[in-house]
Scaffold this active site. Structure first.
Site, PDB file in Angstrom:
ATOM      1  N   THR A  98      -5.358  64.332  -9.578  1.00  0.00           N
ATOM      2  CA  THR A  98      -6.714  64.765  -9.284  1.00  0.00           C
ATOM      3  C   THR A  98      -6.745  66.109  -8.573  1.00  0.00           C
ATOM      4  O   THR A  98      -7.609  66.956  -8.808  1.00  0.00           O
ATOM      5  CB  THR A  98      -7.350  63.727  -8.329  1.00  0.00           C
ATOM      6  OG1 THR A  98      -7.195  62.457  -8.918  1.00  0.00           O
ATOM      7  CG2 THR A  98      -8.801  64.022  -8.119  1.00  0.00           C
ATOM      8  N   THR A 175      -0.852  60.812  -6.801  1.00  0.00           N
ATOM      9  CA  THR A 175      -0.249  60.193  -5.609  1.00  0.00           C
ATOM     10  C   THR A 175       0.503  58.902  -5.913  1.00  0.00           C
ATOM     11  O   THR A 175       1.330  58.469  -5.113  1.00  0.00           O
ATOM     12  CB  THR A 175      -1.306  59.891  -4.529  1.00  0.00           C
ATOM     13  OG1 THR A 175      -2.320  59.072  -5.100  1.00  0.00           O
ATOM     14  CG2 THR A 175      -1.907  61.161  -3.975  1.00  0.00           C
ATOM     15  N   ASP A 176       0.208  58.254  -7.054  1.00  0.00           N
ATOM     16  CA  ASP A 176       0.828  56.953  -7.346  1.00  0.00           C
ATOM     17  C   ASP A 176       2.339  56.965  -7.129  1.00  0.00           C
ATOM     18  O   ASP A 176       2.887  56.067  -6.496  1.00  0.00           O
ATOM     19  CB  ASP A 176       0.564  56.549  -8.799  1.00  0.00           C
ATOM     20  CG  ASP A 176      -0.666  55.672  -8.950  1.00  0.00           C
ATOM     21  OD1 ASP A 176      -1.659  55.936  -8.237  1.00  0.00           O
ATOM     22  OD2 ASP A 176      -0.651  54.730  -9.767  1.00  0.00           O
ATOM     23  N   LYS A 254       3.931  56.123   0.005  1.00  0.00           N
ATOM     24  CA  LYS A 254       2.505  55.808  -0.083  1.00  0.00           C
ATOM     25  C   LYS A 254       2.287  54.417   0.493  1.00  0.00           C
ATOM     26  O   LYS A 254       2.806  53.432  -0.024  1.00  0.00           O
ATOM     27  CB  LYS A 254       2.040  55.867  -1.539  1.00  0.00           C
ATOM     28  CG  LYS A 254       0.525  55.708  -1.688  1.00  0.00           C
ATOM     29  CD  LYS A 254       0.024  56.062  -3.083  1.00  0.00           C
ATOM     30  CE  LYS A 254      -1.497  55.958  -3.122  1.00  0.00           C
ATOM     31  NZ  LYS A 254      -2.039  56.322  -4.446  1.00  0.00           N
TER      32      LYS A 254
END
Lengths: 435, 435
Positions: A98, A175-176, A254
Site C-alpha cells: 500500500t 507489511t505481511d 510484525k
C-alpha cells in the site's frame, strides 16, 4: 445523498464531496475533490492538505456533494515537481504494498506505476529533505513473495548500491511478510555501507490515519543522518503520529495485524527513533541507540548469492505426529527450523525421528517469540541436543528460516551449515543473557 | 571451599552452606541448611525464610560451609501441618512442571510425590488462606502433553468439581504448553461455576527469584474472592514480585521463554490482578476488571466430551510448498488451522489446493498474534474466503487448534464444525474492533 453503487464517477469530477466508506475495521469519513481516475473501481480524492487518496468504489457507503469550496483546487493533472539536485539522493525502490502508492493496491494494476513526481505530489515534504528518485520493481502482494523475489530484489538493489549515487535506499513493501524480506536482505546485502530501509504501511492511503507518509519520511530522515549502513525497517513506534522506529532487519517482527506500530524489535533494542516536528519537518530529530553504535562503519559488500529454498519452518504443537519429519525428508528439505515450546522443546516422540534423519540439519527456535532457546536446562532440551538439534538462541524463527535459505545457497555440507547458521552475520543472534 | 563434584551430600547435612550454582541463564548464589534428600542428584536446602529448595548437584559450582547459624533450624523431617478445616477448601491438582514441586523436575521422579503437607511446608502462607488438599495426577513435562491427557485431566477435574467440596481448583502445569491446556480445559470444562486455575512457574524452585509461591498464592486469593467460575491462568503480571494476573484460559499465551511475566492476555483484558501485601498476605487485594464482569455467574457444566486429534496447526511462510495440503489430506486431517500472514493471508498458489480439499475444513488465524483476521480487505483474503476458508478473527492459533479438537470430538459434519468453531464458548473470539 447517493447510496453506494448509484451514480458514476464522472458525475463527481472536480466536485467537492463527503464520502462515508468502509475499511479494514470500521466506517470512516473523508472529504475532498474528485479527480479523474484510470479505473472506474476507484474514486480518487484530492484532500485539502494536497494529498491524493484512492477509495475503492465497493467500499463506499455514502457519497454526497458538499457546498464547500476547496481553498485551492490544484491542477487536476499532476504537476512536474522540481527537486533540488544538490540535496542527497535517496532511491525509493518499490516492491509493492500500500505504501507510496496513490491508490489502494487491491484495485489492481494502478499502484505500481508511480513516479518520483507522483510520490512528491503525494508527500511534498520529501523534497524538502532529499533529491528523490523512484524505481518501480514490482507490484507484489507480500504474501506472494518467495526466495526467487528476494534474490532478484537483492540483485537489483546491489546494483543501485554499486552505482554509488545514493545516500540510502528505501524499499517499499507490503507489511505481511516485510520482516521475512528484511531478514533475507540483511543476509544477501550484508556489508552495505549505506542504509537499506524497508518501509511499509499498515493503513492504506485511503484512510486519514494512514501511516505511509511518516514511515517514509522517517526512513529518509534516518538515511540523511546515519553514518553507517545495514538493512533496517522503518515503521511507527507507537500510537503517536510523530515517532518512527528504525529496527534492525533481523530483529523486526510484525506483532499486530492492523496497528500502525505493529512492528516490534524483538530481543534487541531499536537502532534509532525519528521524532518529527510536525510544524517543520526539517527540524525533526533522530535519536540513536546502542544498536546503532554496534553497527560497523566500514564493511565490504559482496555480490548477493543464491538462496536455496529447501528449508522448512515447522511450528511444533502438542500431540503433533512426528511423521511430519519423514515427510519433510521425502520432500528433500535440507534444513528444518523447529519452532519449539518453552526454551526449545518438542515432545519426546520426535526425538528418534530427528536422530534418524541424518540428511536434514535441525535447528531450534522458540515459539514464545521473546526470549531464547536454552537446551541445557531440562531433560528434553538435553536429549534434543544429543539427537543433533542445534539451538539458535534468540534468533527469530522467521529470520532463522531465511538465514537457512542463505546458508544452504552457499553450502550443503552439514558442518559448514551449522557453522554459518550459528555465526551472527547481522545481529540475528545474540549471546546476551536476558531474563 | 569444595569444588563441584567433591564431597558427598552426607558431609553437609544439618550444616549451613553457601552454594554457587548455574541455572538457566547465569550463576547464582544461595545460602541455607542442607536437609536429607531422597536422591543424591539433588541437594535440598532449608532457607532462612523457611522454604526448602532443591539444587541439582550437577549445577553446583562451589559449595562451602559458613560459620553462620540459622536462627531456627527446623525439624529436618518435614512436620505434619495442621490446617483450619473451617477455611474454604482449595484443591491443588498437579499435572507436572516445576511449580509446587520441592525439587527441580529434571532430577526425575521426585517432584510429583508431593503431599498437601509438602506444599504447606514449602509455602506456609497457603494455610493462612485456605484448607489445601493436594492431588497428584501426573508428572508430565508439558511438551509431552497430548489431547489424551487433556481428556483425562478434564475427566478427573470434572469429578472433583462435581464433589462440590471445593471453592476452586488449581492445576499445576509446566509452562511450555500451559496455554494450550488452558484453552482445551476452557472448552472441556465450559460451564464450571468454580474457578479452575492453571498455575505454572517460570523459575524453578532452586532459584531465589522463583515465582511459584506467588503464582500459587495469587490463584488461591482469586479463588477465595471470585463469585464466578471459568478456566483461568495465574502468573506474574510484571517484574514486580507482588502482582499476579488472572487471565482467561482462552486468552493466555506464553510470550517469553524465561521471564516471570511470560504469559500475556492477548486481544482481551485480564480478569483480575492480585496485589500482595508482602508483610501480611491476608491483606492482599484482588482487583477485578471488565473481563470478570463478562463472566457468567450461573452456568451448566456437562460431562467433558472426547477430543479428536485430526487437527493440524499450519504456520504459513513465504514460498511454502502448497503440497503440504495434499499431505495433510492424505494423513486424514479434518481441520487445518492456517496461521496466516497479515490479516489472514497465504500465497496465491495455496488457494487452489485449499479449494480442492473438500474433506478438510480450513480456518484462518494470524501469525502476528495480536490483532485479528480480516479477510474482506485485500484480494487474497477475499479469494481465500471464496475457496472456503473460515476466518477466526482474534482467536489465538493455539486456542483455535484445541477448539478444533473439541469441535471435531462432537461432530464430523462440515456445516456443524463451522458453526461450532465460530460460536464463542469462553471468550476465545470477540467481535470487538481493535486498532
Amino acid at each position: 445523498v447517493f447510496k453506494f453503487g448509484i451514480g458514476e464517477i464522472m458525475n463527481y469530477i472536480g466536485k467537492m464531496v463527503e464520502i462515508v466508506f468502509r475499511n479494514a475495521l470500521k466506517e470512516d469519513e473523508i472529504k475532498g475533490t474528485i479527480l479523474p481516475s484510470s479505473t472506474d473501481k476507484t474514486y480518487i480524492l484530492k484532500l485539502k492538505n494536497g494529498y491524493n487518496v484512492g477509495i475503492l468504489k465497493e467500499n463506499i457507503v455514502i457519497i454526497k456533494e458538499t457546498q464547500e469550496k476547496m481553498e485551492t483546487i490544484e491542477t487536476i493533472k499532476e504537476k512536474k515537481v522540481s527537486q533540488d539536485i544538490n540535496k542527497p539522493k535517496v532511491l525509493i525502490f518499490s516492491v509493492g504494498g500500500t505504501i507510496a502508492s496513490k491508490i489502494d493496491y487491491n484495485t489492481g494494476g494502478v499502484s505500481a506505476q508511480f513516479s518520483a513526481d507522483d510520490l512528491l505530489n503525494l508527500i511534498p515534504e520529501l523534497k524538502s529533505l532529499a533529491n528523490i528518485e523512484a524505481y518501480s520493481f514490482s507490484n507484489l502482494l507480500s504474501e506472494n513473495i518467495t526466495s526467487k523475489h528476494w534474490e532478484e530484489i537483492a540483485k537489483a538493489v546491489y546494483k543501485k548500491i554499486k552505482d554509488g549515487e545514493y545516500k540510502g535506499i528505501i524499499i517499499t513493501h507490503g507489511t505481511d511478510t516485510l520482516h521475512y524480506t528484511s531478514g533475507a536482505l540483511s543476509f544477501l546485502l550484508n556489508g552495505t555501507n549505506i542504509p537499506i530501509i524497508l518501509v511499509g504501511a499498515q493503513r492504506s492511503s485511503d484512510r486519514p490515519s494512514s501511516d505511509s507518509t511518516y514511515n517514509l519520511l522517517g526512513a529518509v530522515k534516518f538515511i540523511l543522518e546515519s553514518k553507517k549502513g545495514g538493512v533496517f525497517v522503518s515503521l511507527h513506534s507507537g500510537n503517536s503520529d510523530n515517532e518512527i522506529n528504525i529496527i534492525l532487519g533481523t530483529r523486526a517482527r510484525k506483532m499486530h495485524s492492523s496497528k500502525r506500530d505493529a512492528f516490534k524489535s524483538i530481543n534487541k533494542g531499536i537502532v534509532a527513533k525519528v521524532i518529527f516536528d510536525l510544524r517543520n519537518i526539517k527540524n525533526s530529530k533522530v535519536e540513536f541507540f546502542e544498536a546503532y553504535n554496534e553497527l560497523n562503519s566500514e564493511q565490504k559488500l559482496t555480490e548477493p548469492g543464491k538462496l536455496n529454498n529447501k528449508v522448512y519452518l515447522l511450528k511444533f504443537f502438542p500431540g503433533q505426529d512426528p511423521q511430519i519429519i519423514s515427510y519433510l525428508k521425502k520432500e528433500g528439505y535440507k534444513i528444518v527450523i523447529i519452532e519449539g515450546t518453552g526454551l526449545g522443546h518438542v515432545a519426546d516422540n520426535f526425538i528418534d525421528f530427528i536422530r534418524k534423519e541424518k540428511d536434514i540439519v535441525f535447528f531450534m527456535t522458540v515459539q514464545t517469540i521473546y526470549g531464547r532457546t536454552n537446551m541445557g536446562v531440562y531433560s528434553t532440551g538435553i536429549k534434543l541436543k544429543d539427537a543433533g538439534v542445534i539451538e539458535l538462541k534468540d534468533m527469530l524463527s522467521e529470520v532463522a528460516f531465511v538465514k537457512g535459505q542463505h546458508v544452504l545457497g552457499k553450502t550443503d555440507k552439514k558442518a559448514e551449515i551449522i557453522d554459518l547458521m550459528t555465526k551472527p552475520l547481522f545481529f540475528e543472534m545474540g549471546n546476551r543473557t536476558e531474563e
